[in-house]
Design a protein around this motif. Structure first.
Motif, PDB file in Angstrom:
ATOM      1  N   GLY A 119      45.488  80.867  23.290  1.00  0.00           N
ATOM      2  CA  GLY A 119      45.547  79.427  23.061  1.00  0.00           C
ATOM      3  C   GLY A 119      45.739  78.659  24.361  1.00  0.00           C
ATOM      4  N   LYS A 120      46.623  79.174  25.207  1.00  0.00           N
ATOM      5  CA  LYS A 120      46.838  78.544  26.512  1.00  0.00           C
ATOM      6  C   LYS A 120      45.562  78.591  27.347  1.00  0.00           C
ATOM      7  N   MET A 121      44.832  79.694  27.263  1.00  0.00           N
ATOM      8  CA  MET A 121      43.596  79.830  28.026  1.00  0.00           C
ATOM      9  C   MET A 121      42.544  78.845  27.530  1.00  0.00           C
ATOM     10  N   ALA A 122      42.484  78.649  26.212  1.00  0.00           N
ATOM     11  CA  ALA A 122      41.557  77.669  25.655  1.00  0.00           C
ATOM     12  C   ALA A 122      41.906  76.264  26.158  1.00  0.00           C
ATOM     13  N   ALA A 123      43.203  75.956  26.208  1.00  0.00           N
ATOM     14  CA  ALA A 123      43.632  74.658  26.727  1.00  0.00           C
ATOM     15  C   ALA A 123      43.267  74.522  28.203  1.00  0.00           C
ATOM     16  N   SER A 124      43.410  75.602  28.968  1.00  0.00           N
ATOM     17  CA  SER A 124      43.030  75.561  30.385  1.00  0.00           C
ATOM     18  C   SER A 124      41.531  75.317  30.537  1.00  0.00           C
TER      19      SER A 124
END
Length: 334
Positions: free
Chosen positions: A296-301
């Protein structure tokens, strides 16, 4: 309620200038900025997100579509996304698709209509063709836990097949030969990939997969309970069961106990996901880690880097699962 048009008239400037002031634009003189701020104060004007986006064409909001709003996986995913975006001054709008193609399309249209700058999608039912076509429009999005070769740059996925392989391989290496499997709905890509990995691990050890030891569940605790009871009713002996997620593993363990069986002495249980619950179950659940919060954090990045041109580290598009060994599996090796 005052409008941006009234602010524009009172300050004697254009709508675009008002929007630049609200968005902190630098192409505005200090004198003009003071006039606009004074007009907003006089009119008690509270700028809306739509008004803020007039000049910048940016709402600073990101749409998230998930299959469900409940469950540890979706909670961890949304938490990772929201924290990353909020740190960058962005906000999220959330909708649910309920693993139904019509509902997923409706959710996507809803988020687009809310003027989201980009979308983060966890969708299971809409076709690859629909998503490939969506990628040709001006609406930017990133997929989580789904891989489509034609739009690989828009995908962040888990190697589910390897995860299924790891789970079954661990049992085989500990002497288990008769292994049952509780899958998620096999029309879902992650469920089918995990089962394929299970079959591959069996084949590598010279074991023919027994279809009678497969029970298809629903990724929920009651489904795992029902599937375990169905497997026990076959009267086919098995020493271990792999469950396609931890929630079904919890249900399976309870069903075994209800039948007077001990875990792991009578039957070993392997899960998948490594949700927080897994380490507090009794016995503690051996499982496969699904780093959904990191994804999820990677998608936000990806959103921050590609939509807002923020400085972000390189995006990882494929995450690898890892085995987490706890107490719910016993070794049969002597």
């Amino acid at each position: 309620m005052a409008t941006i048009y009234q602010v524009s008239e009172l300050a004697g400037v254009s709508l675009a200038t008002v929007s630049r002031v609200m968005n902190g634009g630098t192409r505005v003189s200090e004198k003009t900025r003071e006039k606009v701020n004074k007009a907003m104060e006089t009119l008690n004007y509270r700028p809306s997100s739509i008004a803020r986006s007039l000049a910048s064409n940016c709402s600073n909001s990101v749409g998230i579509l998930v299959s469900e709003l409940h469950g540890p996986i979706y909670g961890a995913m949304m938490s990772g996304i929201e924290k990353q975006l909020r740190t960058a001054g962005k906000h999220v709008i959330i909708a649910a698709g309920h693993s139904d193609a019509a509902s997923e399309k409706d959710g996507i249209e809803f988020l687009i209509a809310r003027n989201c700058d980009a979308l983060i999608l966890h969708v299971e039912a809409v076709s690859d063709e629909y998503l490939i076509e969506l990628a040709t429009t001006q609406h930017k999005f990133i997929l989580i836990n789904r891989y489509i070769p034609q739009i690989a740059d828009n995908c962040i996925s888990l190697n589910n097949r390897r995860g299924g392989h790891l789970a079954t391989k661990a049992l085989l290496e500990n002497g288990h030969r008769d292994i049952a499997y509780i899958s998620g709905p096999l029309w879902k890509m992650d469920a089918s990939d995990r089962y394929l990995g299970h079959q591959e691990a069996l084949a590598e050890h010279g074991i023919i997969c027994n279809d009678a030891l497969l029970s298809e569940g629903n990724f929920q605790e009651e489904g795992g309970n029902e599937c375990m009871l169905a497997l026990l009713e076959t009267k086919i002996p098995f020493s271990a069961v792999v469950c396609a997620n931890d929630e079904m593993a919890a249900g399976a363990m309870q069903a075994a106990r209800d039948k007077g069986m001990a875990v792991p002495n009578d039957i070993s249980v392997m899960g998948f996901d490594n949700v927080l619950l897994a380490q507090y179950m009794y016995p503690k659940l051996s499982t496969v880690n699904y780093p959904v919060q990191d994804m999820g954090k990677m998608a936000a990045s990806w959103i921050l880097k590609n939509i807002y041109q923020a400085n972000q580290p390189d995006v990882s598009h494929v995450f690898e699962p890892e085995l987490v060994w706890r107490d719910s599996v016993i070794s049969l090796k002597r």
